[in-house]
Design a protein around this motif. Structure first.
Motif, PDB file in Angstrom:
ATOM      1  N   GLN A 163       9.016 -65.022   9.313  1.00  0.00           N
ATOM      2  CA  GLN A 163       8.816 -64.029   8.256  1.00  0.00           C
ATOM      3  C   GLN A 163       9.696 -64.322   7.044  1.00  0.00           C
ATOM      4  O   GLN A 163       9.267 -64.151   5.906  1.00  0.00           O
ATOM      5  CB  GLN A 163       9.094 -62.631   8.787  1.00  0.00           C
ATOM      6  N   ASP A 164      10.918 -64.773   7.285  1.00  0.00           N
ATOM      7  CA  ASP A 164      11.833 -65.071   6.183  1.00  0.00           C
ATOM      8  C   ASP A 164      11.403 -66.296   5.375  1.00  0.00           C
ATOM      9  O   ASP A 164      11.703 -66.400   4.192  1.00  0.00           O
ATOM     10  CB  ASP A 164      13.254 -65.294   6.703  1.00  0.00           C
ATOM     11  N   HIS A 165      10.696 -67.233   6.006  1.00  0.00           N
ATOM     12  CA  HIS A 165      10.336 -68.490   5.350  1.00  0.00           C
ATOM     13  C   HIS A 165       8.840 -68.624   5.057  1.00  0.00           C
ATOM     14  O   HIS A 165       8.360 -69.706   4.731  1.00  0.00           O
ATOM     15  CB  HIS A 165      10.804 -69.672   6.210  1.00  0.00           C
ATOM     16  N   ARG A 166       8.098 -67.533   5.147  1.00  0.00           N
ATOM     17  CA  ARG A 166       6.646 -67.625   4.971  1.00  0.00           C
ATOM     18  C   ARG A 166       6.240 -68.008   3.551  1.00  0.00           C
ATOM     19  O   ARG A 166       5.203 -68.609   3.340  1.00  0.00           O
ATOM     20  CB  ARG A 166       5.966 -66.342   5.399  1.00  0.00           C
ATOM     21  N   ARG A 167       7.039 -67.689   2.554  1.00  0.00           N
ATOM     22  CA  ARG A 167       6.682 -68.023   1.167  1.00  0.00           C
ATOM     23  C   ARG A 167       6.736 -69.525   0.898  1.00  0.00           C
ATOM     24  O   ARG A 167       6.038 -70.020   0.028  1.00  0.00           O
ATOM     25  CB  ARG A 167       7.590 -67.299   0.193  1.00  0.00           C
ATOM     26  N   SER A 168       7.561 -70.231   1.645  1.00  0.00           N
ATOM     27  CA  SER A 168       7.680 -71.679   1.432  1.00  0.00           C
ATOM     28  C   SER A 168       6.918 -72.482   2.491  1.00  0.00           C
ATOM     29  O   SER A 168       7.063 -73.703   2.548  1.00  0.00           O
ATOM     30  CB  SER A 168       9.153 -72.082   1.443  1.00  0.00           C
TER      31      SER A 168
ATOM     32  N   ARG B 299      21.419 -69.323  30.182  1.00  0.00           N
ATOM     33  CA  ARG B 299      20.060 -69.067  29.704  1.00  0.00           C
ATOM     34  C   ARG B 299      20.069 -67.976  28.638  1.00  0.00           C
ATOM     35  O   ARG B 299      20.857 -67.033  28.701  1.00  0.00           O
ATOM     36  CB  ARG B 299      19.155 -68.623  30.855  1.00  0.00           C
ATOM     37  N   ILE B 300      19.181 -68.103  27.678  1.00  0.00           N
ATOM     38  CA  ILE B 300      19.002 -67.092  26.653  1.00  0.00           C
ATOM     39  C   ILE B 300      17.734 -66.319  26.993  1.00  0.00           C
ATOM     40  O   ILE B 300      16.719 -66.911  27.348  1.00  0.00           O
ATOM     41  CB  ILE B 300      18.859 -67.737  25.259  1.00  0.00           C
ATOM     42  N   LYS B 301      17.805 -65.015  26.883  1.00  0.00           N
ATOM     43  CA  LYS B 301      16.618 -64.207  27.188  1.00  0.00           C
ATOM     44  C   LYS B 301      15.495 -64.560  26.218  1.00  0.00           C
ATOM     45  O   LYS B 301      15.724 -64.725  25.019  1.00  0.00           O
ATOM     46  CB  LYS B 301      16.942 -62.726  27.101  1.00  0.00           C
ATOM     47  N   ILE B 302      14.296 -64.671  26.738  1.00  0.00           N
ATOM     48  CA  ILE B 302      13.141 -65.055  25.930  1.00  0.00           C
ATOM     49  C   ILE B 302      12.870 -64.034  24.835  1.00  0.00           C
ATOM     50  O   ILE B 302      12.517 -64.388  23.716  1.00  0.00           O
ATOM     51  CB  ILE B 302      11.899 -65.240  26.827  1.00  0.00           C
ATOM     52  N   SER B 303      13.078 -62.762  25.118  1.00  0.00           N
ATOM     53  CA  SER B 303      12.803 -61.732  24.115  1.00  0.00           C
ATOM     54  C   SER B 303      13.694 -61.909  22.892  1.00  0.00           C
ATOM     55  O   SER B 303      13.252 -61.703  21.755  1.00  0.00           O
ATOM     56  CB  SER B 303      12.977 -60.338  24.708  1.00  0.00           C
ATOM     57  N   LEU B 304      14.940 -62.317  23.086  1.00  0.00           N
ATOM     58  CA  LEU B 304      15.845 -62.547  21.954  1.00  0.00           C
ATOM     59  C   LEU B 304      15.407 -63.769  21.160  1.00  0.00           C
ATOM     60  O   LEU B 304      15.411 -63.759  19.926  1.00  0.00           O
ATOM     61  CB  LEU B 304      17.281 -62.731  22.449  1.00  0.00           C
ATOM     62  N   THR B 305      15.041 -64.813  21.851  1.00  0.00           N
ATOM     63  CA  THR B 305      14.612 -66.032  21.188  1.00  0.00           C
ATOM     64  C   THR B 305      13.313 -65.800  20.421  1.00  0.00           C
ATOM     65  O   THR B 305      13.169 -66.264  19.291  1.00  0.00           O
ATOM     66  CB  THR B 305      14.411 -67.156  22.224  1.00  0.00           C
ATOM     67  N   ALA B 306      12.384 -65.081  21.004  1.00  0.00           N
ATOM     68  CA  ALA B 306      11.119 -64.791  20.334  1.00  0.00           C
ATOM     69  C   ALA B 306      11.354 -63.937  19.085  1.00  0.00           C
ATOM     70  O   ALA B 306      10.730 -64.170  18.040  1.00  0.00           O
ATOM     71  CB  ALA B 306      10.160 -64.082  21.289  1.00  0.00           C
ATOM     72  N   ALA B 307      12.240 -62.979  19.180  1.00  0.00           N
ATOM     73  CA  ALA B 307      12.542 -62.131  18.020  1.00  0.00           C
ATOM     74  C   ALA B 307      13.163 -62.961  16.900  1.00  0.00           C
ATOM     75  O   ALA B 307      12.831 -62.781  15.722  1.00  0.00           O
ATOM     76  CB  ALA B 307      13.483 -61.008  18.427  1.00  0.00           C
ATOM     77  N   ASP B 308      14.054 -63.902  17.258  1.00  0.00           N
ATOM     78  CA  ASP B 308      14.648 -64.789  16.253  1.00  0.00           C
ATOM     79  C   ASP B 308      13.591 -65.667  15.599  1.00  0.00           C
ATOM     80  O   ASP B 308      13.624 -65.891  14.387  1.00  0.00           O
ATOM     81  CB  ASP B 308      15.720 -65.677  16.878  1.00  0.00           C
ATOM     82  N   LEU B 309      12.654 -66.157  16.383  1.00  0.00           N
ATOM     83  CA  LEU B 309      11.589 -67.009  15.856  1.00  0.00           C
ATOM     84  C   LEU B 309      10.691 -66.228  14.898  1.00  0.00           C
ATOM     85  O   LEU B 309      10.340 -66.719  13.815  1.00  0.00           O
ATOM     86  CB  LEU B 309      10.766 -67.594  16.999  1.00  0.00           C
ATOM     87  N   VAL B 310      10.336 -65.022  15.258  1.00  0.00           N
ATOM     88  CA  VAL B 310       9.503 -64.185  14.388  1.00  0.00           C
ATOM     89  C   VAL B 310      10.233 -63.902  13.080  1.00  0.00           C
ATOM     90  O   VAL B 310       9.653 -64.002  11.990  1.00  0.00           O
ATOM     91  CB  VAL B 310       9.113 -62.870  15.100  1.00  0.00           C
ATOM     92  N   LYS B 311      11.515 -63.575  13.159  1.00  0.00           N
ATOM     93  CA  LYS B 311      12.295 -63.289  11.950  1.00  0.00           C
ATOM     94  C   LYS B 311      12.364 -64.526  11.058  1.00  0.00           C
ATOM     95  O   LYS B 311      12.201 -64.436   9.843  1.00  0.00           O
ATOM     96  CB  LYS B 311      13.701 -62.826  12.318  1.00  0.00           C
ATOM     97  N   TYR B 312      12.597 -65.701  11.659  1.00  0.00           N
ATOM     98  CA  TYR B 312      12.656 -66.945  10.876  1.00  0.00           C
ATOM     99  C   TYR B 312      11.320 -67.193  10.163  1.00  0.00           C
ATOM    100  O   TYR B 312      11.301 -67.529   8.980  1.00  0.00           O
ATOM    101  CB  TYR B 312      12.999 -68.124  11.779  1.00  0.00           C
TER     102      TYR B 312
END
Length: 73
Positions: free
Chosen positions: A45-50, A30-43
């Motif tokens: 933010q990185d792709h918001r312009r497109s 299992r992957i901790k939810i906090s890590l997955t959520a942080a990755d999702l937020v970063k993704y």
């Protein structure tokens, strides 16, 4: 009588399949939810312009725009 045995045999097979599936799920890493959520937020933010939901779609390149206007008589 053989109908009951067949039914009993089917339920045993179904129960064994369920137990096997539960064992597979229990052994998954299992992957901790906090890590997955942080990755999702970063993704995001990185792709918001497109992201067309945030920036919108130009009317000239919108494939869903009606080609003709509807006129009621």
């Amino acid at each position: 009588m053989s109908g009951k045995m067949c039914s009993s045999s089917n339920s045993v097979v179904q129960a064994q399949k369920l137990v096997d599936q539960l064992r597979v799920e229990a052994n998954m890493e299992r992957i901790k939810i906090s890590l997955t959520a942080a990755d999702l937020v970063k993704y995001c933010q990185d792709h918001r312009r497109s992201d067309p939901l945030l920036t919108g779609i130009a009317a000239s390149s919108n494939p869903y725009k009606d080609k003709k206007s509807c006129v009621l008589l």
